[in-house]
Design a protein around this motif. Structure first.
Motif, PDB file in Angstrom:
ATOM      1  N   VAL A  77      10.867   4.414  -4.499  1.00 19.49           N
ATOM      2  CA  VAL A  77      10.342   4.350  -4.580  1.00 19.49           C
ATOM      3  C   VAL A  77       9.532   6.033  -4.091  1.00 19.49           C
ATOM      4  CG1 VAL A  77       9.031   2.498  -4.602  1.00 19.49           C
ATOM      5  CG2 VAL A  77       9.709   3.634  -2.619  1.00 19.49           C
ATOM      6  N   VAL A 102       6.245   9.269   0.655  1.00 18.50           N
ATOM      7  CA  VAL A 102       5.041   9.933   1.560  1.00 18.50           C
ATOM      8  C   VAL A 102       4.066  10.491   1.163  1.00 18.50           C
ATOM      9  CG1 VAL A 102       3.298   9.234   3.338  1.00 18.50           C
ATOM     10  CG2 VAL A 102       6.043   7.728   3.057  1.00 18.50           C
ATOM     11  N   LEU A 129       2.429  10.331  -2.228  1.00 16.52           N
ATOM     12  CA  LEU A 129       1.546   9.782  -2.180  1.00 16.52           C
ATOM     13  C   LEU A 129       0.413  10.618  -1.390  1.00 16.52           C
ATOM     14  CD1 LEU A 129       3.162   7.749  -2.845  1.00 16.52           C
ATOM     15  CD2 LEU A 129       1.961   5.819  -1.968  1.00 16.52           C
ATOM     16  N   VAL A 179      -5.111   8.905   2.353  1.00 17.92           N
ATOM     17  CA  VAL A 179      -3.686   7.959   2.245  1.00 17.92           C
ATOM     18  C   VAL A 179      -4.069   7.394   4.495  1.00 17.92           C
ATOM     19  CG1 VAL A 179      -1.134   8.140   2.883  1.00 17.92           C
ATOM     20  CG2 VAL A 179      -2.183   9.156   0.554  1.00 17.92           C
ATOM     21  N   VAL A 197      -2.228   5.835   7.007  1.00 18.44           N
ATOM     22  CA  VAL A 197      -0.432   5.236   6.906  1.00 18.44           C
ATOM     23  C   VAL A 197      -0.360   4.784   8.546  1.00 18.44           C
ATOM     24  CG1 VAL A 197       1.698   5.490   7.402  1.00 18.44           C
ATOM     25  CG2 VAL A 197       0.434   7.285   5.719  1.00 18.44           C
ATOM     26  N   LEU A 219       0.581   0.834   4.876  1.00 18.87           N
ATOM     27  CA  LEU A 219       0.250   1.974   3.801  1.00 18.87           C
ATOM     28  C   LEU A 219      -0.574   1.799   2.318  1.00 18.87           C
ATOM     29  CD1 LEU A 219       2.889   5.894   2.834  1.00 18.87           C
ATOM     30  CD2 LEU A 219       0.657   4.744   1.221  1.00 18.87           C
ATOM     31  N   PRO A 250       9.143   3.228   6.371  1.00 15.32           N
ATOM     32  CA  PRO A 250       8.384   3.206   4.709  1.00 15.32           C
ATOM     33  C   PRO A 250       8.095   3.795   3.120  1.00 15.32           C
ATOM     34  CG  PRO A 250       9.305   4.691   7.448  1.00 15.32           C
ATOM     35  CD  PRO A 250       9.511   3.766   6.822  1.00 15.32           C
ATOM     36  N   GLU A 251       9.857   3.498   3.258  1.00 15.07           N
ATOM     37  CA  GLU A 251       9.600   2.780   2.205  1.00 15.07           C
ATOM     38  C   GLU A 251       9.036   1.610   1.254  1.00 15.07           C
ATOM     39  OE1 GLU A 251      13.451   5.488   3.301  1.00 15.07           O
ATOM     40  OE2 GLU A 251      12.369   3.818   4.141  1.00 15.07           O
ATOM     41  N   VAL A 280       5.343   1.755   1.008  1.00 10.79           N
ATOM     42  CA  VAL A 280       5.024   3.055  -0.248  1.00 10.79           C
ATOM     43  C   VAL A 280       5.650   1.913  -1.454  1.00 10.79           C
ATOM     44  CG1 VAL A 280       6.084   4.023  -2.006  1.00 10.79           C
ATOM     45  CG2 VAL A 280       5.428   4.503   0.778  1.00 10.79           C
ATOM     46  N   CYS A 294       2.925   0.018  -1.387  1.00  6.93           N
ATOM     47  CA  CYS A 294       1.415   0.242  -2.107  1.00  6.93           C
ATOM     48  C   CYS A 294       0.954   0.581  -3.155  1.00  6.93           C
ATOM     49  CB  CYS A 294       1.670   1.333  -0.999  1.00  6.93           C
ATOM     50  SG  CYS A 294      -0.004   2.454  -1.682  1.00  6.93           S
ATOM     51  N   LEU A 295       2.096   0.356  -3.771  1.00  7.38           N
ATOM     52  CA  LEU A 295       2.074   1.544  -5.332  1.00  7.38           C
ATOM     53  C   LEU A 295       1.625  -0.022  -6.463  1.00  7.38           C
ATOM     54  CD1 LEU A 295       5.262   3.492  -5.647  1.00  7.38           C
ATOM     55  CD2 LEU A 295       2.907   4.321  -6.495  1.00  7.38           C
ATOM     56  N   ASP A 349       5.180  15.589   5.267  1.00  3.85           N
ATOM     57  CA  ASP A 349       5.212  13.905   5.387  1.00  3.85           C
ATOM     58  C   ASP A 349       4.706  12.866   6.844  1.00  3.85           C
ATOM     59  OD1 ASP A 349       6.179  11.574   5.188  1.00  3.85           O
ATOM     60  OD2 ASP A 349       8.180  11.745   5.306  1.00  3.85           O
TER      61      ASP A 349
END
Length: 677
Positions: free
Chosen positions: A522, A525, A528, A539, A541, A563, A582-583, A586, A589-590, A622
């Motif tokens: 992905v 951050v 995004l 955004v 977080v 996120l 976080p990955e 993300v 979120c996508l 970030d």
């Protein structure tokens, strides 16, 4: 702002629809493909009238629809955004090969991509039609020589019909996209992955509506042939190129439920795989076989191709209860392989199972919650009235719908270049250590290290939170209980390890857990943040550091993340985050980005769709790394940062509500404002 009367309800705000009970007629049990055009006299919806009035879902009971569509292209590398607004009289359709007039999305995307310097547009398309599909279809009455008022009316109708996705956002990159893989080499690579994971690779062709559709997928040996093809690629080379490992594994959970379960003989090594497959020759052989039946397959197993024809088998009946009160029966014809390949060499000993005691075949009855931790059902239970079984939805929580409770499970961990197979097969008297208790007092124990999946992450160079299940839809991270080898003791006579293994194998096809040891592929951050700023969104977080709960197995461990991309004026949410990195946040979120963009479009049709235009904002930091340090300071509390064009603001969740820790500042200023080193 141009609006038109809703074409679906003619501006009435409601629709009078034919009741669905009229499909099957005046019968309790109806065929799924039947059409009788007669109401069911005891219908729960129309009471036998045959029609129902429902609020119009397309105009949200306003009677008007917005005649506008916006297309935006975002360069994820720079944050530059370009948009084009489509309104009646402000676009030029082109004639399609079949004689209709349309607006091709690819042409629009190419114009906008050139303005923002993006070359790889459409690699991620969270909303709207496919890049090669039309953005708009004009009505057949539209012609370029019509009077302007008639043309504009037809164009407004087309725009209103497309308002299910009023804001189409395409994401791109500044760099040249990598060339697509050659079909032969890609299919050879898939053969290698199948051998690595000890699975079958199936290339299948079926006839569907006078066309041949292709499917490339992984299967477990001995599993049933799916009733219908999962995907419909009408060209074998294209179907091969479009098949990723995740896509090939997507149907394994369903098709493998009935597959025989065996241990894996990993000592045999990985079978050799071809570097390049002659796709044309393979497809020609399959098409030759297809001439004699409804389908044909080529199966890669033990280092070679096995070919078989598919033939019709028995009839399969599936019953569904409709909200009309009728029972609908769908009947399909199962397909069987004419020739089964020899058993794979990597099959070891069979894994035994027992029938699931918590569900009943052919019904929605599940073990009632009143039996959890109790000697028997509660006679006063409002759900089961003392029967111990109550109606439920979805797969059985004990067996995942397989009706099997396995005695062992094979955990396969891979990064697609290496693999590790671990057999979890408990024996009597497995050691276990009590490490806590549930709120109801049930003890929680931890099994020996062999049963802790987290220990398998380090050899692949990843963190435990990046162990992702590939054998289940959605590719979820492994649960904390599997990572740490913990199980709750509901009854004193439970065999701890056996219960743990049965839970681990719940819904696992063929008692196999296939796990990918890779972080999600992905964007970072920061990308995004650029995306949200370019679209004039925000955004948000959130994070929570659970270091104080490390000793409590009933609570979350590690740092958890969430996120979201939200409108700038949306209320701040400080709910407990769940994602372990976080990955993974993300990636989630996508997956939800299409819905987030739809939420950003005003509900009032008199207000226009956003059409942002922005130049590159420059370097973007970030916020996740800064939020991680802040979460460590406030361990056990939810902290959040919201970033938009105006700057960023940090928040802390307290009992009295959210407290702002900074004003609207840049990330660099936030380090000083929060006194973080």
């Amino acid at each position: 702002m141009p609006t038109v009367a809703c074409p679906d309800c003619s501006g009435l705000t409601f629709q009078v629809q034919r009741c669905r009970c009229t499909d099957g007629g005046d019968r309790l049990l109806v065929e799924g493909d039947a059409y009788a055009d007669e109401p069911y006299r005891e219908c729960r919806l129309c009471r036998g009238d045959g029609s129902v009035a429902v609020p119009c879902p397309r105009c949200e009971r306003t009677g008007r629809r917005r005649a506008e569509v916006v297309v935006s292209v975002v360069n994820l590398d720079t944050g530059a955004v370009a948009s084009e607004r489509f309104r009646p009289g402000r676009f030029t359709p082109v004639r399609s090969p079949d004689g209709l007039w349309e607006v091709p999305l690819r042409r629009v995307a190419a114009r906008l991509a050139a303005r923002v310097g993006a070359r790889d547009v459409g690699g991620i398309s969270p909303t709207g039609p496919a890049l090669d599909a039309p953005l708009l279809w004009l009505p057949r009455t539209w012609r370029p020589d019509l009077p302007a008022d008639q043309r504009y009316a037809a164009e407004a109708e087309a725009l209103a019909r497309a308002d299910h996705t009023p804001w189409v956002v395409l994401l791109g990159r500044a760099a040249e996209p990598p060339p697509p893989p050659a079909p032969g080499r890609h299919l050879g690579w898939l053969c290698g992955v199948a051998g690595l994971l000890h699975l079958d690779l199936v290339v299948e062709a079926r006839r569907r509506h006078d066309q041949v559709c292709w499917d490339v997928r992984f299967e477990l040996p001995g599993g049933d042939v799916p009733d219908a093809p999962r995907r419909q690629g009408f060209d074998l080379p294209a179907a091969v190129v479009d098949t990723t490992v995740a896509a090939a594994l997507a149907g394994l959970a369903e098709s493998g439920l009935t597959a025989p379960a065996y241990t894996v003989r990993s000592s045999l090594g990985v079978p050799a795989a071809p570097a390049d497959v002659d796709v044309a020759a393979l497809g020609g052989r399959i098409l030759t076989d297809l001439a004699g039946g409804p389908g044909a397959q080529a199966i890669w197993r033990d280092g070679r191709w096995w070919h078989t024809l598919l033939r019709p088998g028995g009839r399969v009946e599936v019953l569904h209860e409709h909200d009309t009160g009728q029972i609908v029966r769908w009947t399909t014809t199962a397909l069987l392989r004419v020739t089964e390949p020899p058993d794979p060499a990597w099959w070891g000993a069979p894994i035994t199972h027992r029938d699931c005691p918590d569900c009943r075949p052919g019904s929605r009855l599940r073990r009632c919650a009143c039996r959890v931790g109790a000697a028997g059902p509660d006679p006063d239970c409002p759900d089961c009235a003392g029967a111990g079984m109550a109606p439920g939805w979805g797969p059985c929580p004990a067996c995942g719908g397989s009706r099997r409770v396995y005695s062992a499970v094979t955990l396969t961990v891979t990064d697609l270049t290496r693999v590790t197979h671990r057999l979890w097969q408990p024996v009597a008297g497995e050691p276990a250590t009590r490490i806590g208790a549930q709120p109801n007092g049930a003890p929680v124990v931890q099994l020996r290290e062999h049963y802790r999946a987290a220990r398998l992450a380090a050899p692949f160079g990843v963190r435990p939170e990046h162990l992702i299940r590939l054998d289940q839809p959605g590719g979820l991270c492994l649960g904390q209980d599997l990572l740490e080898g913990t199980v709750t003791l509901d009854r004193p006579d439970d065999d701890l390890a056996a219960r743990y293994v049965a839970a681990a194998a719940r819904g696992a096809p063929g008692a196999r857990l296939v796990v990918l040891a890779q972080p999600p592929d992905v964007p970072p951050v920061a990308d995004l943040v650029r995306l949200a700023a370019g679209l004039d969104l925000a955004v948000a977080v959130t994070a929570c550091d659970h270091r104080r709960d490390t000793a409590d197995p009933t609570r979350l461990h590690g740092v958890r993340w969430q996120l979201d991309i939200v409108p700038r004026d949306a209320p701040l949410g400080l709910a407990q985050p769940w994602w372990p990195s976080p990955e993974t946040a993300v990636a989630d979120c996508l997956d939800r980005l299409g819905g987030a963009l739809l939420e950003a479009v005003p509900r009032n049709p008199d207000r226009p769709v956003p059409a942002p235009t922005a130049t590159a904002p420059g370097a973007v930091g970030d916020p996740a790394s800064l939020l991680r340090r802040l979460a460590r300071r406030y361990a056990g509390q939810v902290v959040a940062v919201r970033v938009d064009r105006a700057g960023c603001q940090f928040w802390l969740a307290e009992e009295a509500g959210a407290r702002a820790l900074t004003g609207a500042v840049t990330l660099v200023e936030a380090v000083a404002a929060l006194r973080l080193d």
